[in-house]
Motif scaffolding. Structure first.
Motif, mmCIF file in Angstrom:
data_model
loop_
_atom_site.group_PDB
_atom_site.id
_atom_site.type_symbol
_atom_site.label_atom_id
_atom_site.label_comp_id
_atom_site.label_asym_id
_atom_site.label_seq_id
_atom_site.Cartn_x
_atom_site.Cartn_y
_atom_site.Cartn_z
ATOM 1 N N ARG A 76 31.967 -35.008 -31.453
ATOM 2 C CA ARG A 76 31.968 -34.535 -32.837
ATOM 3 C C ARG A 76 31.053 -35.424 -33.665
ATOM 4 N NH1 ARG A 76 35.973 -35.351 -35.476
ATOM 5 N NH2 ARG A 76 37.292 -36.609 -34.117
ATOM 6 N N ALA A 77 30.125 -34.819 -34.375
ATOM 7 C CA ALA A 77 29.175 -35.568 -35.190
ATOM 8 C C ALA A 77 29.921 -36.469 -36.179
ATOM 9 C CB ALA A 77 28.244 -34.606 -35.935
ATOM 10 N N GLY A 78 29.510 -37.698 -36.231
ATOM 11 C CA GLY A 78 30.113 -38.639 -37.163
ATOM 12 C C GLY A 78 31.366 -39.318 -36.658
ATOM 13 N N SER A 79 31.859 -38.935 -35.461
ATOM 14 C CA SER A 79 33.086 -39.556 -34.945
ATOM 15 C C SER A 79 32.779 -40.953 -34.412
ATOM 16 C CB SER A 79 33.696 -38.697 -33.835
ATOM 17 O OG SER A 79 32.869 -38.722 -32.685
ATOM 18 N N ALA A 80 33.862 -41.763 -34.301
ATOM 19 C CA ALA A 80 33.706 -43.129 -33.790
ATOM 20 C C ALA A 80 33.243 -43.121 -32.339
ATOM 21 C CB ALA A 80 35.033 -43.892 -33.919
ATOM 22 N N PHE A 81 33.734 -42.139 -31.568
ATOM 23 C CA PHE A 81 33.341 -42.054 -30.155
ATOM 24 C C PHE A 81 31.859 -41.732 -30.039
ATOM 25 C CE2 PHE A 81 34.393 -41.697 -25.740
ATOM 26 C CZ PHE A 81 33.489 -40.779 -25.242
ATOM 27 N N ALA A 82 31.372 -40.778 -30.884
ATOM 28 C CA ALA A 82 29.956 -40.420 -30.855
ATOM 29 C C ALA A 82 29.090 -41.608 -31.258
ATOM 30 C CB ALA A 82 29.689 -39.229 -31.771
ATOM 31 N N ALA A 83 29.525 -42.357 -32.255
ATOM 32 C CA ALA A 83 28.765 -43.532 -32.694
ATOM 33 C C ALA A 83 28.699 -44.573 -31.589
ATOM 34 C CB ALA A 83 29.401 -44.123 -33.951
ATOM 35 N N ALA A 84 29.836 -44.806 -30.919
ATOM 36 C CA ALA A 84 29.855 -45.796 -29.835
ATOM 37 C C ALA A 84 28.967 -45.356 -28.682
ATOM 38 C CB ALA A 84 31.281 -46.023 -29.343
ATOM 39 N N MET A 85 28.890 -44.042 -28.430
ATOM 40 C CA MET A 85 28.075 -43.536 -27.327
ATOM 41 C C MET A 85 26.582 -43.685 -27.605
ATOM 42 S SD MET A 85 29.542 -42.319 -24.573
ATOM 43 C CE MET A 85 28.420 -41.048 -23.991
ATOM 44 N N GLN A 86 26.187 -43.816 -28.869
ATOM 45 C CA GLN A 86 24.774 -43.953 -29.184
ATOM 46 C C GLN A 86 24.232 -45.291 -28.665
ATOM 47 O OE1 GLN A 86 22.715 -41.645 -30.338
ATOM 48 N NE2 GLN A 86 24.492 -40.253 -30.267
ATOM 49 N N GLY A 87 25.096 -46.300 -28.569
ATOM 50 C CA GLY A 87 24.696 -47.546 -27.942
ATOM 51 C C GLY A 87 24.954 -47.463 -26.451
ATOM 52 N N ASP A 88 24.250 -48.287 -25.687
ATOM 53 C CA ASP A 88 24.476 -48.233 -24.240
ATOM 54 C C ASP A 88 25.331 -49.391 -23.767
ATOM 55 O OD1 ASP A 88 22.682 -50.254 -24.584
ATOM 56 O OD2 ASP A 88 21.258 -49.569 -23.061
ATOM 57 N N ARG A 89 26.076 -50.020 -24.701
ATOM 58 C CA ARG A 89 26.971 -51.117 -24.339
ATOM 59 C C ARG A 89 28.347 -50.546 -23.953
ATOM 60 N NH1 ARG A 89 26.518 -56.238 -22.495
ATOM 61 N NH2 ARG A 89 28.234 -57.581 -23.171
ATOM 62 N N PRO A 90 28.929 -50.949 -22.835
ATOM 63 C CA PRO A 90 30.282 -50.483 -22.493
ATOM 64 C C PRO A 90 31.278 -50.815 -23.597
ATOM 65 C CG PRO A 90 29.261 -51.572 -20.609
ATOM 66 C CD PRO A 90 28.359 -51.805 -21.773
ATOM 67 N N PHE A 91 32.241 -49.905 -23.868
ATOM 68 C CA PHE A 91 33.227 -50.135 -24.912
ATOM 69 C C PHE A 91 34.562 -49.563 -24.465
ATOM 70 C CE2 PHE A 91 31.251 -46.062 -25.758
ATOM 71 C CZ PHE A 91 32.308 -45.215 -26.109
ATOM 72 N N ARG A 92 35.638 -50.118 -25.023
ATOM 73 C CA ARG A 92 36.992 -49.644 -24.705
ATOM 74 C C ARG A 92 37.445 -48.621 -25.748
ATOM 75 N NH1 ARG A 92 40.023 -51.808 -20.789
ATOM 76 N NH2 ARG A 92 39.190 -53.640 -19.727
ATOM 77 N N LEU A 93 38.204 -47.626 -25.277
ATOM 78 C CA LEU A 93 38.780 -46.650 -26.195
ATOM 79 C C LEU A 93 39.884 -47.292 -27.011
ATOM 80 C CD1 LEU A 93 39.077 -43.381 -24.074
ATOM 81 C CD2 LEU A 93 37.310 -43.997 -25.710
ATOM 82 N N ASP A 94 39.947 -46.930 -28.269
ATOM 83 C CA ASP A 94 41.063 -47.369 -29.100
ATOM 84 C C ASP A 94 41.489 -46.197 -29.987
ATOM 85 O OD1 ASP A 94 38.709 -49.305 -31.074
ATOM 86 O OD2 ASP A 94 39.199 -47.181 -31.191
ATOM 87 N N GLY A 95 42.290 -46.506 -30.975
ATOM 88 C CA GLY A 95 42.840 -45.429 -31.794
ATOM 89 C C GLY A 95 41.809 -44.659 -32.587
ATOM 90 N N THR A 96 40.589 -45.234 -32.776
ATOM 91 C CA THR A 96 39.565 -44.554 -33.566
ATOM 92 C C THR A 96 38.792 -43.517 -32.764
ATOM 93 O OG1 THR A 96 37.899 -46.216 -33.035
ATOM 94 C CG2 THR A 96 39.308 -46.638 -34.935
#
Length: 716
Positions: A76-96
């Motif tokens: 979804r455009a503007g979501s926290a998950f979409a923003a995190a995916m724009q970087g190529d650094r591994p990240f953990r899922l959280d409540g956002t």
């Protein structure tokens, strides 16, 4: 997860090239990343050409219900998950990250996979443990490298559905592909082949039999044309896989490429070869970096303990034996330096020391890192007559002294133990063990350099034998408790008896407490020994007091270790309950060393014991640095003067003054003062003259088994 246990992703990538089933390729990509991250399970999702919508390609150890819930994932455009995916650094899922609620997957780690246009895929991993920066960097690099394999799998799937699309699919492969004829002439090359090699036109590709390719091995040594994979495939008709070469592009940039060459058959006859290649520079360099990190200490840059084993094996391998000295060097009083400088300061100090050792050992051997503040030196003499001990002494003279550490003057001192090869050991294990034994003696004695001696190993064997026999003695009940009376001199009566552990072993004979008590302390048996003596002494007190008009108490010594856990009052309470002894029949003797370990904790526990009705004696008073300080803080009833106060006091006027003063001090503070170690009548007379009414020593009675004591007989 440590770098040392990480699988080689480079190997995984090259292994994928042998696979032609898209599902197998995708699954192997996922399993390779799971192994690298140490994850329990996970999935790969990839976007189509429309972008933004990801479909699950494959999964491993993921609940079926979760896969049914997420066959398609849309950013979804503007979501926290979409923003995190724009970087190529591994990240953990959280409540956002509400796009993907993967709670059933566990502790989810997302590894984005990018192409030139942005996120093209992601890997979701069930990775409950926290990965370090090195592993996250590795996953980030892997995320950039898995796309060619995933693209290849997708294209292979498409090729199966339509052979007509083969030429188009070949062009979009990230893997370079070149077709050569039987004479070695390139007849076709896809876009990736041009991009990887930097050769813009097919005519620029040299004949594969031509040395103009100037291929080298990864170390930079030129390869003969006969070793080129394409040449081998053309001449032998055998497939050549996973050959790593260094290739220099026309722009001068070099790359590491993984090459495969497969003979091309037409009507059963060889018609040429298909050469495929992938730029694996990043993964190759990462692998070399991981290997270097696995063999070197990150702080000092010296070879680490893992490499020490290999170095020692090299030393011990040649025949005839190669003379050398294996030395262990330690920074003396390291805990004090750590307290003073802090971790960062000591890290700088150790780094400086490592640099100095590298300079000293240049062309003389090897310096390596063993532990936090210990180094291993493999010293090879210039001449047979050169003496290792003299060289080690010169080394310490150079290292010891004041070191300027960023403007701060730091006093450093080193100790060194060494063993000679082959005289003191012919295996890596023996050399390390013997050098370490020599180091322990260097730290314990006055000398700062010690060579291994056979008696050191004998001492260790003796301690190990003592520990083994002591454990057996505890289990079989062959230990005994003797008692030495404490006599009230004016009344000539026994008021209490000190419980002393004795050991008569069937194999070792009589073992002195001075020998087995330190072994019990270092082996962790002291708590069991202390509990045994406590219960035995209380049982004996119950028997004595059953027929005694004047109550008798038993004195039981308590070690530093027994107080360290903070539960010693519970042990005493349990012993009193088990034996039915009156708490007033028990006096616990503690030394100043016990109080010095953790005075607040010891004081709290002693107050708890006093509340039970137990009495407290301060034993060996006068031998510790904290004597006067602890008198005002510990809740003690008895002050037992160390035998050094008493022995020969009648012959030394200054010691007489000292003893008289200490007795008077104890009496004025309200303590019952006991003089220990009275062995001569003259000593007893002087102690009495000082006002000390309670005495213990060989003059009155030696420690004896309870059945041999006559508690009613008058004492001198």
């Amino acid at each position: 997860m440590s770098n040392e246990s990480s699988p080689s992703w480079e190997t995984d990538l090259t292994a994928l090239e042998a696979l032609h089933d898209p599902a197998q390729i995708q699954q192997q990509v996922l399993l390779g990343i799971l192994r690298y991250a140490g994850a329990r399970g996970g999935l790969i999702a990839m976007t189509g050409r429309d972008g933004g919508t990801f479909r699950v390609l494959c999964a491993h150890q993921v609940p079926a219900a979760l896969l049914e819930r997420f066959p398609v994932i849309t950013l979804r455009a503007g979501s926290a998950f979409a923003a995190a995916m724009q970087g190529d650094r591994p990240f953990r899922l959280d409540g956002t990250h509400t796009d993907l609620r993967a709670g059933d997957l566990g502790e989810t780690l997302i590894v984005p996979v990018h192409d030139r246009d942005g996120p093209a895929a992601f890997v979701a991993l069930d990775a409950p443990h926290r990965l370090g920066d090195t592993q996250l960097d590795g996953l980030q690099r892997l995320g950039r490298q898995v796309l060619p394999a995933l693209e290849r799998a997708r294209l292979l799937r498409a090729l199966r559905s339509s052979e007509a699309q083969a030429a188009t699919m070949l062009e979009v492969l990230e893997e370079g592909v070149m077709l050569v004829d039987l004479a070695g002439r390139p007849v076709q090359a896809n876009a990736a082949a041009h991009r990887i090699t930097g050769l813009t036109d097919l005519q620029d590709f040299p004949n594969v039999l031509d040395a103009a390719w100037q291929l080298m091995d990864p170390a930079g040594f030129p390869l003969p044309t006969e070793a080129y994979p394409a040449v081998q495939a053309l001449r032998t008709g055998v497939t050549v896989r996973d050959t790593h070469v260094l290739f220099t592009r026309p722009d001068g940039q070099w790359i590491i490429a993984s090459l495969n060459a497969i003979p091309l058959l037409e009507a059963g006859q060889q018609a040429g070869a298909v050469v495929s290649f992938t730029d694996v520079t990043a993964s190759y360099l990462l692998q070399r970096q991981l290997e270097a990190q696995a063999l070197h200490d990150p702080l000092t840059g010296l070879p680490n303990r893992r490499q020490v084993t290999a170095l020692l094996e090299q030393l011990c391998a040649p025949r005839p034996p190669q003379p050398a000295a294996v030395m262990i060097l330690t920074l003396h009083n390291f805990p004090n330096l750590l307290d003073r400088l802090g971790r960062q300061g000591t890290d700088r100090l150790l780094h400086r020391v490592a640099q100095e050792l590298q300079e000293i050992m240049r062309e003389r051997g090897v310096a390596a890192n063993l532990t936090d503040h210990e180094f291993l030196l493999m010293f090879q003499p210039d001449a047979p007559q050169e003496e290792a001990g003299a060289w080690a002494a010169r080394l310490l003279a150079r290292l010891n002294g004041t070191l300027d550490l960023d403007g701060q003057a730091v006093q450093v001192s080193f100790r060194l133990g060494y063993a000679l090869h082959p005289e003191d050991g012919r295996t890596p294990a023996d050399l390390l063990r013997h050098a370490d034994l020599a180091l322990k003696h260097a730290c314990a004695g006055d000398g700062s350099v010690r060579r291994f001696e056979a008696v050191m190993a004998a001492d260790v064997e003796r301690r190990l034998r003592l520990e083994e026999c002591l454990q057996r003695a505890l289990a079989t009940g062959t230990l005994s408790v003797h008692y030495q009376p404490v006599v009230a001199v004016p009344q000539r009566e026994i008021r209490s008896l000190e419980a002393l552990l004795r050991w008569q072993d069937p194999l070792l004979g009589t073992v002195s407490p001075a020998e087995f008590i330190p072994v019990a302390e270092t082996s962790g048996l002291i708590d069991k020994l202390g509990t045994f003596v406590l219960r035995e002494a209380l049982c004996q007190a119950v028997r004595w007091n059953a027929g005694c008009a004047v109550p008798l108490s038993v004195n039981v010594n308590v070690s530093v270790t027994q107080f360290s856990s903070g539960t010693f009052p519970d042990v005493v309470r349990d012993a009193l309950n088990r034996t039915g002894a009156d708490p007033r029949w028990l006096t616990l003797e503690v030394t100043e060393a016990v109080a010095a370990q953790d005075l607040p904790s010891v004081t709290r526990q002693l107050h708890t014991l006093k509340a039970l009705g137990v009495r407290i004696a301060l034993d060996d008073f006068g031998t510790g640095y904290s004597s006067l300080a602890v008198l005002s803080q510990l809740p003690i009833d008895f002050l037992k003067l160390d035998r050094l106060f008493v022995q020969g006091v009648h012959l030394d006027a200054r010691r007489q003054v000292l003893l008289r003063s200490v007795v008077q001090l104890g009496l004025e503070l309200g303590f019952v003062v006991v003089a220990e170690g009275v062995e001569l009548p003259e000593e007893l007379s002087f102690v009495q003259a000082c006002g000390c009414a309670h005495v213990q020593g060989f003059l009155l009675s030696r420690p004896q088994p309870p059945q041999q004591l006559n508690l009613n007989a008058p004492h001198p």
